[in-house]
Design a protein around this motif. Structure first.
Motif, PDB file in Angstrom:
ATOM      1  N   THR A   1       0.850  -1.186   0.000  1.00 28.04           N
ATOM      2  CA  THR A   1       0.000   0.000   0.000  1.00 28.04           C
ATOM      3  C   THR A   1       0.889   1.239   0.000  1.00 28.04           C
ATOM      4  O   THR A   1       2.092   1.132  -0.206  1.00 28.04           O
ATOM      5  CB  THR A   1      -0.978  -0.025   1.205  1.00 28.04           C
ATOM      6  OG1 THR A   1      -1.898   1.054   1.081  1.00 28.04           O
ATOM      7  CG2 THR A   1      -0.234   0.096   2.532  1.00 28.04           C
TER       8      THR A   1
ATOM      9  N   GLY B   1      -3.567   4.398   3.328  1.00 28.26           N
ATOM     10  CA  GLY B   1      -3.717   2.978   2.977  1.00 28.26           C
ATOM     11  C   GLY B   1      -3.279   2.042   4.084  1.00 28.26           C
ATOM     12  O   GLY B   1      -3.711   0.875   4.133  1.00 28.26           O
TER      13      GLY B   1
ATOM     14  N   ALA C   1      -4.783  -1.662   5.070  1.00 30.19           N
ATOM     15  CA  ALA C   1      -3.954  -2.799   4.648  1.00 30.19           C
ATOM     16  C   ALA C   1      -3.622  -3.713   5.825  1.00 30.19           C
ATOM     17  O   ALA C   1      -3.594  -4.934   5.676  1.00 30.19           O
ATOM     18  CB  ALA C   1      -2.675  -2.290   3.985  1.00 30.19           C
TER      19      ALA C   1
ATOM     20  N   PHE D   1       4.512  -0.769   3.005  1.00 33.70           N
ATOM     21  CA  PHE D   1       3.927   0.458   2.473  1.00 33.70           C
ATOM     22  C   PHE D   1       4.991   1.284   1.770  1.00 33.70           C
ATOM     23  O   PHE D   1       6.128   1.391   2.236  1.00 33.70           O
ATOM     24  CB  PHE D   1       3.191   1.269   3.555  1.00 33.70           C
ATOM     25  CG  PHE D   1       4.042   1.833   4.649  1.00 33.70           C
ATOM     26  CD1 PHE D   1       4.612   3.098   4.536  1.00 33.70           C
ATOM     27  CD2 PHE D   1       4.263   1.114   5.808  1.00 33.70           C
ATOM     28  CE1 PHE D   1       5.383   3.624   5.549  1.00 33.70           C
ATOM     29  CE2 PHE D   1       5.037   1.628   6.835  1.00 33.70           C
ATOM     30  CZ  PHE D   1       5.605   2.882   6.703  1.00 33.70           C
TER      31      PHE D   1
ATOM     32  N   ILE E   1      -3.409  -2.584  -2.006  1.00 30.97           N
ATOM     33  CA  ILE E   1      -4.591  -2.119  -1.266  1.00 30.97           C
ATOM     34  C   ILE E   1      -4.503  -0.592  -1.147  1.00 30.97           C
ATOM     35  O   ILE E   1      -3.452  -0.048  -0.814  1.00 30.97           O
ATOM     36  CB  ILE E   1      -4.636  -2.745   0.158  1.00 30.97           C
ATOM     37  CG1 ILE E   1      -4.870  -4.266   0.101  1.00 30.97           C
ATOM     38  CG2 ILE E   1      -5.688  -2.070   1.038  1.00 30.97           C
ATOM     39  CD1 ILE E   1      -6.279  -4.716  -0.270  1.00 30.97           C
ATOM     40  N   ASP E   2      -5.620   0.080  -1.426  1.00 26.87           N
ATOM     41  CA  ASP E   2      -5.643   1.529  -1.169  1.00 26.87           C
ATOM     42  C   ASP E   2      -7.060   1.966  -0.813  1.00 26.87           C
ATOM     43  O   ASP E   2      -8.021   1.239  -1.062  1.00 26.87           O
ATOM     44  CB  ASP E   2      -5.099   2.320  -2.367  1.00 26.87           C
ATOM     45  CG  ASP E   2      -4.531   3.692  -1.936  1.00 26.87           C
ATOM     46  OD1 ASP E   2      -4.478   3.987  -0.730  1.00 26.87           O
ATOM     47  OD2 ASP E   2      -4.139   4.469  -2.831  1.00 26.87           O
TER      48      ASP E   2
END
Ligand code: 5GP
Length: 194
Positions: free
Chosen positions: A56, A61, A65, A78, A123-124
């Protein structure tokens, strides 16, 4: 995801410039019970895929996440944002144009935490013009890892990112797709509503 759509309708605030504010449950205060349901739903949608890492981008995010990762039983990496060109060390890096701040910044991920053999789910929180996801996908590509797909909490379907990334062959799963939103009436329409 009906629970999420109901929450957006109840607590989302439409701002000028096609910005949807969801600070009361997603972007500032975080509703962890909702995040748990989001995590389960992403796991269900990517059940047939092998994922060993979630990627992410900071900051919004990360919280999502981390909860999602519990359902995949994998670590979260991240991408860090950097305002300076002075990126040191062994990193993958690319440029991202910010939707909310209107400027370009560098993002980076250490080579220590991503590489060939990894199977990565992005994932965001939001998908708008797709620049953040594109940047993350470019980093996955550079690293030699496999991009499994992308899980997005809220996609603004009237902006071009989602359609373009899907056309490029990336599996994008968005839990709520806003088809239109009207600042004056406060009305939000979701894809699949009509
Ligand atoms: P994109 O790169 O797809 O244009 O924009 C995605 C990023 O911009 C997300 O990571 C999110 O942080 C931010 N963003 C884009 N649109 C919105 C919005 O309407 N509301 C909020 N809160 N963030 C947004």
């Amino acid at each position: 995801m009906q629970l999420l759509k109901d929450r957006i309708r109840k607590d989302g605030k439409i701002k000028s410039g096609d910005v949807l504010k969801v600070d009361s449950f997603l972007n500032h205060q975080m509703d962890i019970k909702l995040f748990v349901e989001i995590g389960k739903e992403f796991k269900r949608r990517f059940a047939d895929y092998e994922v060993n890492k979630i990627l992410t981008i900071e900051a919004s995010g990360i919280g999502i996440a981390c909860i999602v990762a519990q359902y995949f039983d994998v670590p979260v990496v991240f991408a860090k944002k950097s305002k300076t060109k002075n990126i040191a060390g062994d990193v993958y890096t690319t440029q991202v144009e910010s939707f909310t701040h209107g400027r370009t910044y560098d993002i980076m991920v250490s080579k220590e935490f991503l590489g060939a053999g990894d199977k990565v789910l992005l994932i965001d929180d939001f998908l708008a013009n797709g620049k953040a996801l594109e940047g993350l996908a470019a980093i996955v590509n550079d690293s030699g890892a496999k991009l499994v797909g992308a899980g997005i909490v809220i996609e603004k379907g009237f902006q071009p990112g989602g359609d373009r990334l899907r056309a490029e062959g990336i599996r994008v799963e968005s839990l709520a797709i806003v088809e239109s939103m009207d600042e004056t009436t406060g009305t939000i329409c979701f894809r699949g509503d009509r």
